[in-house]
Design a protein around this motif. Structure first.
Motif, PDB file in Angstrom:
ATOM      1  N   GLU A 240      11.930  -2.074  -5.650  1.00 52.60           N
ATOM      2  CA  GLU A 240      12.148  -3.383  -5.028  1.00 52.60           C
ATOM      3  C   GLU A 240      11.326  -3.509  -3.745  1.00 52.60           C
ATOM      4  O   GLU A 240      10.675  -4.531  -3.503  1.00 52.60           O
ATOM      5  N   ALA A 241      11.372  -2.465  -2.943  1.00 51.57           N
ATOM      6  CA  ALA A 241      10.773  -2.524  -1.614  1.00 51.57           C
ATOM      7  C   ALA A 241       9.252  -2.669  -1.659  1.00 51.57           C
ATOM      8  O   ALA A 241       8.659  -3.354  -0.822  1.00 51.57           O
ATOM      9  N   LYS A 242       8.613  -2.030  -2.635  1.00 54.96           N
ATOM     10  CA  LYS A 242       7.148  -2.069  -2.674  1.00 54.96           C
ATOM     11  C   LYS A 242       6.624  -3.467  -2.967  1.00 54.96           C
ATOM     12  O   LYS A 242       5.441  -3.748  -2.717  1.00 54.96           O
ATOM     13  N   GLU A 243       7.479  -4.354  -3.491  1.00 56.70           N
ATOM     14  CA  GLU A 243       7.060  -5.732  -3.747  1.00 56.70           C
ATOM     15  C   GLU A 243       7.156  -6.603  -2.505  1.00 56.70           C
ATOM     16  O   GLU A 243       6.715  -7.754  -2.520  1.00 56.70           O
ATOM     17  N   VAL A 244       7.726  -6.061  -1.438  1.00 55.16           N
ATOM     18  CA  VAL A 244       7.925  -6.837  -0.204  1.00 55.16           C
ATOM     19  C   VAL A 244       7.155  -6.232   0.966  1.00 55.16           C
ATOM     20  O   VAL A 244       6.537  -6.943   1.756  1.00 55.16           O
ATOM     21  N   ALA A 245       7.196  -4.930   1.067  1.00 53.32           N
ATOM     22  CA  ALA A 245       6.601  -4.227   2.208  1.00 53.32           C
ATOM     23  C   ALA A 245       5.082  -4.337   2.206  1.00 53.32           C
ATOM     24  O   ALA A 245       4.447  -4.580   1.171  1.00 53.32           O
ATOM     25  N   GLY A 246       4.488  -4.101   3.379  1.00 59.98           N
ATOM     26  CA  GLY A 246       3.040  -4.027   3.468  1.00 59.98           C
ATOM     27  C   GLY A 246       2.529  -2.640   3.144  1.00 59.98           C
ATOM     28  O   GLY A 246       1.455  -2.464   2.571  1.00 59.98           O
TER      29      GLY A 246
ATOM     30  N   THR B 253       0.854  -1.182   0.000  1.00 61.33           N
ATOM     31  CA  THR B 253       0.000   0.000   0.000  1.00 61.33           C
ATOM     32  C   THR B 253       0.894   1.238   0.000  1.00 61.33           C
ATOM     33  O   THR B 253       1.847   1.314   0.781  1.00 61.33           O
ATOM     34  N   ILE B 254       0.629   2.172  -0.885  1.00 65.55           N
ATOM     35  CA  ILE B 254       1.404   3.412  -0.941  1.00 65.55           C
ATOM     36  C   ILE B 254       0.794   4.410   0.038  1.00 65.55           C
ATOM     37  O   ILE B 254      -0.390   4.740  -0.052  1.00 65.55           O
ATOM     38  N   ILE B 255       1.600   4.865   0.980  1.00 64.37           N
ATOM     39  CA  ILE B 255       1.135   5.813   1.996  1.00 64.37           C
ATOM     40  C   ILE B 255       1.206   7.218   1.395  1.00 64.37           C
ATOM     41  O   ILE B 255       2.295   7.739   1.132  1.00 64.37           O
ATOM     42  N   ASP B 256       0.059   7.815   1.165  1.00 66.12           N
ATOM     43  CA  ASP B 256      -0.029   9.106   0.480  1.00 66.12           C
ATOM     44  C   ASP B 256       0.163  10.257   1.472  1.00 66.12           C
ATOM     45  O   ASP B 256      -0.796  10.754   2.062  1.00 66.12           O
ATOM     46  N   GLY B 257       1.400  10.653   1.658  1.00 64.06           N
ATOM     47  CA  GLY B 257       1.697  11.728   2.597  1.00 64.06           C
ATOM     48  C   GLY B 257       1.086  13.054   2.188  1.00 64.06           C
ATOM     49  O   GLY B 257       0.716  13.863   3.045  1.00 64.06           O
ATOM     50  N   LYS B 258       0.954  13.275   0.900  1.00 61.27           N
ATOM     51  CA  LYS B 258       0.382  14.540   0.432  1.00 61.27           C
ATOM     52  C   LYS B 258      -1.080  14.650   0.848  1.00 61.27           C
ATOM     53  O   LYS B 258      -1.524  15.706   1.313  1.00 61.27           O
ATOM     54  N   LYS B 259      -1.828  13.571   0.717  1.00 58.34           N
ATOM     55  CA  LYS B 259      -3.238  13.600   1.116  1.00 58.34           C
ATOM     56  C   LYS B 259      -3.382  13.786   2.630  1.00 58.34           C
ATOM     57  O   LYS B 259      -4.210  14.581   3.088  1.00 58.34           O
TER      58      LYS B 259
ATOM     59  N   ILE C 241       4.317   1.549   2.281  1.00 57.27           N
ATOM     60  CA  ILE C 241       5.569   2.286   2.067  1.00 57.27           C
ATOM     61  C   ILE C 241       5.262   3.714   1.636  1.00 57.27           C
ATOM     62  O   ILE C 241       4.271   3.965   0.934  1.00 57.27           O
ATOM     63  N   THR C 242       6.119   4.646   2.064  1.00 52.24           N
ATOM     64  CA  THR C 242       5.996   6.037   1.612  1.00 52.24           C
ATOM     65  C   THR C 242       6.803   6.227   0.338  1.00 52.24           C
ATOM     66  O   THR C 242       7.934   5.732   0.226  1.00 52.24           O
ATOM     67  N   PRO C 243       6.256   6.959  -0.635  1.00 50.47           N
ATOM     68  CA  PRO C 243       7.018   7.272  -1.844  1.00 50.47           C
ATOM     69  C   PRO C 243       7.902   8.492  -1.627  1.00 50.47           C
ATOM     70  O   PRO C 243       7.738   9.223  -0.655  1.00 50.47           O
ATOM     71  N   VAL C 244       8.835   8.692  -2.533  1.00 52.87           N
ATOM     72  CA  VAL C 244       9.646   9.917  -2.571  1.00 52.87           C
ATOM     73  C   VAL C 244       9.658  10.401  -4.017  1.00 52.87           C
ATOM     74  O   VAL C 244      10.105   9.660  -4.901  1.00 52.87           O
ATOM     75  N   PRO C 245       9.122  11.592  -4.282  1.00 50.21           N
ATOM     76  CA  PRO C 245       8.491  12.525  -3.331  1.00 50.21           C
ATOM     77  C   PRO C 245       7.044  12.123  -3.034  1.00 50.21           C
ATOM     78  O   PRO C 245       6.547  11.142  -3.592  1.00 50.21           O
ATOM     79  N   GLY C 246       6.393  12.885  -2.153  1.00 47.64           N
ATOM     80  CA  GLY C 246       4.978  12.677  -1.874  1.00 47.64           C
ATOM     81  C   GLY C 246       4.677  11.858  -0.643  1.00 47.64           C
ATOM     82  O   GLY C 246       3.515  11.523  -0.400  1.00 47.64           O
ATOM     83  N   GLY C 247       5.706  11.553   0.141  1.00 46.84           N
ATOM     84  CA  GLY C 247       5.494  10.769   1.353  1.00 46.84           C
ATOM     85  C   GLY C 247       5.706  11.612   2.591  1.00 46.84           C
ATOM     86  O   GLY C 247       4.813  12.337   3.034  1.00 46.84           O
ATOM     87  N   VAL C 248       6.915  11.534   3.142  1.00 45.57           N
ATOM     88  CA  VAL C 248       7.217  12.241   4.387  1.00 45.57           C
ATOM     89  C   VAL C 248       7.341  13.751   4.170  1.00 45.57           C
ATOM     90  O   VAL C 248       6.970  14.544   5.050  1.00 45.57           O
TER      91      VAL C 248
ATOM     92  N   ILE D 132       6.031  -2.014   7.510  1.00 45.99           N
ATOM     93  CA  ILE D 132       5.766  -0.610   7.172  1.00 45.99           C
ATOM     94  C   ILE D 132       7.109   0.066   6.958  1.00 45.99           C
ATOM     95  O   ILE D 132       7.987   0.004   7.826  1.00 45.99           O
ATOM     96  N   VAL D 133       7.285   0.706   5.810  1.00 47.01           N
ATOM     97  CA  VAL D 133       8.553   1.350   5.476  1.00 47.01           C
ATOM     98  C   VAL D 133       8.324   2.857   5.322  1.00 47.01           C
ATOM     99  O   VAL D 133       7.537   3.278   4.469  1.00 47.01           O
ATOM    100  N   ILE D 134       9.002   3.622   6.149  1.00 47.71           N
ATOM    101  CA  ILE D 134       8.923   5.090   6.100  1.00 47.71           C
ATOM    102  C   ILE D 134      10.262   5.602   5.577  1.00 47.71           C
ATOM    103  O   ILE D 134      11.293   5.480   6.247  1.00 47.71           O
ATOM    104  N   ASP D 135      10.243   6.164   4.388  1.00 45.57           N
ATOM    105  CA  ASP D 135      11.470   6.617   3.723  1.00 45.57           C
ATOM    106  C   ASP D 135      11.606   8.128   3.885  1.00 45.57           C
ATOM    107  O   ASP D 135      10.902   8.902   3.236  1.00 45.57           O
TER     108      ASP D 135
END
Length: 291
Positions: A252-258, A4-10, A260-267, A226-229
């Motif tokens: 790579e990470a999005k295929e393993v993690a439950g 799941t992509i964590i939408d920091g912008k939203k 994850i935050t994207p860059v840009p648009g996450g933290v 959960i991966v916070i980048d």
């Protein structure tokens, strides 16, 4: 499994709306408009972009903005004098000094002079100490924003294992404190950690804040974690154009993690939103109220 992509912008935009509503409530009840002062010394392009984004956010949140753009040759005494003036200004509830400062200015001295009650960045030693013992204070914006994103995915961290890669005063150390407050079992890892990939694989929550482009690979991540980048790194693509990447190899990470935050648009958007939140919090405290 794709994360799941964590939408920091939203999440940040939703937080902006909440801040605006609470700012309007404070103005209606006490006649106080939250105010944020930003000091930029010099013409560093990245710093100028950050400051512009912060000013735009103040407008979105109903916060009054005070901007001070000073030439690169400004003396340390002048900056210290400005900070003292802002400390005494009742219309200013948050003070942010954009880093880095020119070499003739001692950053620690400047940050240490900011009134801890107006320390919107949460860098003052008083606020660092309050965080370490679990008392109310101002928390650095990036860790605070990261903690909010984690909570959106997993509200209860009790018994979970968290690994923070990075030990900076700005992100790594305060992030550890916030995770401990949520009852996670926390490991601080860094560049000298033995078998770093193995340590990362123990994490139910992995926070990457080391400042190295795509250092953390997909096979370093525990399935479902959960991966916070936190990383923001500019690299060159094969065509010679630049792009932003995080500290995690995202594809790579999005295929393993439950999740994850994207860059840009996450933290990134959350960092600015939490600067607004700290300023609002300070304004409420100035009249003896809580958000």
């Amino acid at each position: 499994m794709t994360a799941t992509i964590i939408d920091g912008k939203k999440v940040a935009n939703d937080l902006h709306e909440e801040i605006r509503a609470k700012a309007e409530k404070l103005t209606a009840s006490h006649g106080v408009v939250p105010g944020l002062a930003v000091i930029l010394v010099g013409e560093d392009p990245a710093s100028a972009v950050y400051v512009r984004n912060k000013v735009l956010a103040t407008a979105a949140c109903g916060i009054k903005s005070f901007e001070f753009k000073l030439p690169a040759e400004t003396s340390e005494a002048e900056v210290l004098g400005l900070v003292e003036k802002l400390n005494a200004d009742p219309e200013v509830h948050g003070i942010l000094v954009q880093l880095p400062l020119p070499k003739q200015i001692d950053s620690d001295k400047v940050l240490g002079l900011i009134d801890p009650k107006k320390d919107a960045d949460g860098f003052h030693p008083v606020n660092v100490g309050l965080l370490s013992v679990g008392l109310p204070g101002f928390v650095p914006c990036t860790p605070r924003g990261s903690a909010i994103l984690i909570e959106k995915v997993l509200p209860d961290l009790s018994g979970k294992t968290a690994v923070v890669v990075g030990r900076s005063n700005i992100v790594g150390k305060p992030m550890i404190q916030l995770l401990l407050q949520k009852n996670a079992t926390v490991t601080c890892a860094h560049s000298r950690t033995a078998d770093l990939p193995a340590v990362c694989r123990t994490a139910d929550v992995l926070v990457a804040a080391v400042g190295r482009p795509e250092m953390i690979k997909g096979d370093w991540i525990k399935p479902g974690a959960i991966v916070i980048d936190v990383g923001i790194n500019r690299v060159l693509k094969p065509d010679g154009k630049g792009k932003l990447v995080g500290d995690v190899a995202f594809d790579e990470a999005k295929e393993v993690a439950g999740a994850i935050t994207p860059v840009p648009g996450g933290v990134g958007p959350m960092t600015i939103a939490c600067l607004m939140l700290n300023t609002l919090d300070s304004a409420y405290r100035s009249v003896g109220a809580e958000i």
